[in-house]
Design an enzyme around this catalytic site. Sequence first.
Site, mmCIF file in Angstrom:
data_model
loop_
_atom_site.group_PDB
_atom_site.id
_atom_site.type_symbol
_atom_site.label_atom_id
_atom_site.label_comp_id
_atom_site.label_asym_id
_atom_site.label_seq_id
_atom_site.Cartn_x
_atom_site.Cartn_y
_atom_site.Cartn_z
ATOM 1 N N ASP A 17 0.819 -1.212 0.000
ATOM 2 C CA ASP A 17 0.000 0.000 0.000
ATOM 3 C C ASP A 17 0.852 1.260 0.000
ATOM 4 O OD1 ASP A 17 -2.388 -1.463 0.080
ATOM 5 O OD2 ASP A 17 -2.285 -1.654 2.248
ATOM 6 N N ARG A 96 0.015 0.701 16.383
ATOM 7 C CA ARG A 96 -0.447 1.837 15.592
ATOM 8 C C ARG A 96 -0.441 3.159 16.382
ATOM 9 N NH1 ARG A 96 1.203 -0.933 11.953
ATOM 10 N NH2 ARG A 96 -0.162 -2.017 10.493
ATOM 11 N N ASP A 125 -7.125 -0.516 11.242
ATOM 12 C CA ASP A 125 -5.974 0.380 11.399
ATOM 13 C C ASP A 125 -6.299 1.830 11.053
ATOM 14 O OD1 ASP A 125 -4.249 -1.453 12.416
ATOM 15 O OD2 ASP A 125 -3.253 -1.907 10.519
ATOM 16 N N SER A 177 -1.615 -10.380 3.255
ATOM 17 C CA SER A 177 -1.463 -9.103 3.953
ATOM 18 C C SER A 177 -0.876 -9.411 5.319
ATOM 19 C CB SER A 177 -2.835 -8.421 4.101
ATOM 20 O OG SER A 177 -2.697 -7.230 4.840
#
Length: 417
Positions: A17, A96, A125, A177
Site C-alpha cells: 500500500d 499503531r 488500522d 497481507s
Amino acid sequence: MEKKYNKVVLAYSGGLDTSVLIPWLKEHYGCEVIAVSGNVGQGTELDGLEEKALKTGASKLYIEDLTKDFVDDYIIPTMKAGATYEQYLLGTSFARPIIAKRIVDIALKEGADAICHGCTGKGNDQVRFELAIHAFAPQMDIIAPWRFWELNSREKEIEYAEAHNIPLKINKETNYSKDKNLWHLSHEGLDLELPSNAAPINKPGFLELGVSPEMAPDKPTYVTIHFEKGVPTAVDGEKLESVALIEKLNKLGGENGIGILDIVENRLVGMKSRGVYETPGGAILYAAHAKLEEITLDKETSHYKNQVALKFGELVYNGQWYTPLRKALSAFVDSTQETVTGDVKLKLYKGNIIPASVTSPYSLYSEDMATFNEDDCYDQADSAGFINLFGLPLKVRALNDQILYKKTGEHFPSVEK
C-alpha cells in the site's frame, strides 16, 4: 476539485500500500512527500527502506526507533492488564498508536499540510491511526486513499507498482497481507479468506516467527520467568531489559510451536475477518503472568480485574489508547500489580504451555489451609453456619413457594420442579 497540499507526511512501511502511495500522492496532489517509518521491531523489513522511498519519489525518510517505548509503554501495560481481544494478543493494535503519535510529531515539525496512511476502508488500522492523529493534531488533514482511489484491490496496486517500476517483495501468488513487529506477525488474505480452508501453517515460508506444533522438537523446553510488580525482568535467572527479554522468549516459543492463533474475529468496522497470528513470546508471557496472579491476587481483585481486562482489550483493539478511560484502567491495573512478584516455570511442548511451578513472597496460597490432612487452623464445623447464611435466600424462596402452592396450586416463577 481535489484539495491541494504542498507537503504530505506519509505513514510508510515499504509494503504494498505505502509503496505505491508515494508516486500516487505526487501524481494527484503535486506535493512533496515525506515518509515516516516507525521501528517497532519488524527487523529486516526496514532493510533498504530509505533507498526505496527516495527512488519512488519521497523527499526524505524518517526511520524512528520506537521499539523500547513500544514494549515498556504499550506492550507491558497491556500484558499486565491481561487484556486480549477475542483471544488475540493485540499485536498490531497497540503498535499503531505509538507510530501515529510519532508521525504527528514529525508532521508538525515539518509544517505538513496533511498526513496520509494506506489503511483500507474495511480495516481497523484506519481508526487506530486517525484517533491518534485527532488526539495530538486535531486540525491536521488526513488523506486515506483507500476510501476513494482507483486502486481498489491489491491486484490493481501490484499492477500500478509494476507499471511504475516500484520494487515489491510480493507477487499476486504470495500476496498475504502481513503486519510484523517485535510482539507478533499477522497473516490475512488469499486462502485465509475462506474459513473452510485450513491455515497453511506447515507450508514452508508461511510461518516466520517459529514452526508449527507438528514440527516442534519431541523433547520439551522449560523456561522460568521472573516478574517484579507484574513486569517480566529475567528469563532463566538472567536479567534482561524488556526488548531482549521478548526476543529471547520469541525464540524459545517459536522453536516449540507456541503462540499460533487462527481465528475469525469481529472487526471494529462491523465485519468478521479471518487471520492467523504468531505471538510466541507474548503467549508465554501472558501464561506466566496469569499463573503468578493465581497465587498473588485475592479473589475479588482477580475477578474484577478480569472484567477490566475485557474492556481494556476492546479499547486497545479499537484504537482508543489515548483516552482517559484507558489511562484510568492502567492506573487500576498498576495498583493490582503491587504483589505480582515471583517466579513462574513453564513447560513448552509442541504448541502447549504447561505450568510447572510458581512461587512468590506474596503468595496467598496456604498449604495449612488447603490441606486434606488434619489441621488446626480451619474448623470444618464452621462451614455449616456459612452455608446456612449463604443459602438463606434460596431457603426463604423455597418455603414461600410451598406456602404459595398450598394456597393456589401454583409455584413461584422459574422455580424448577
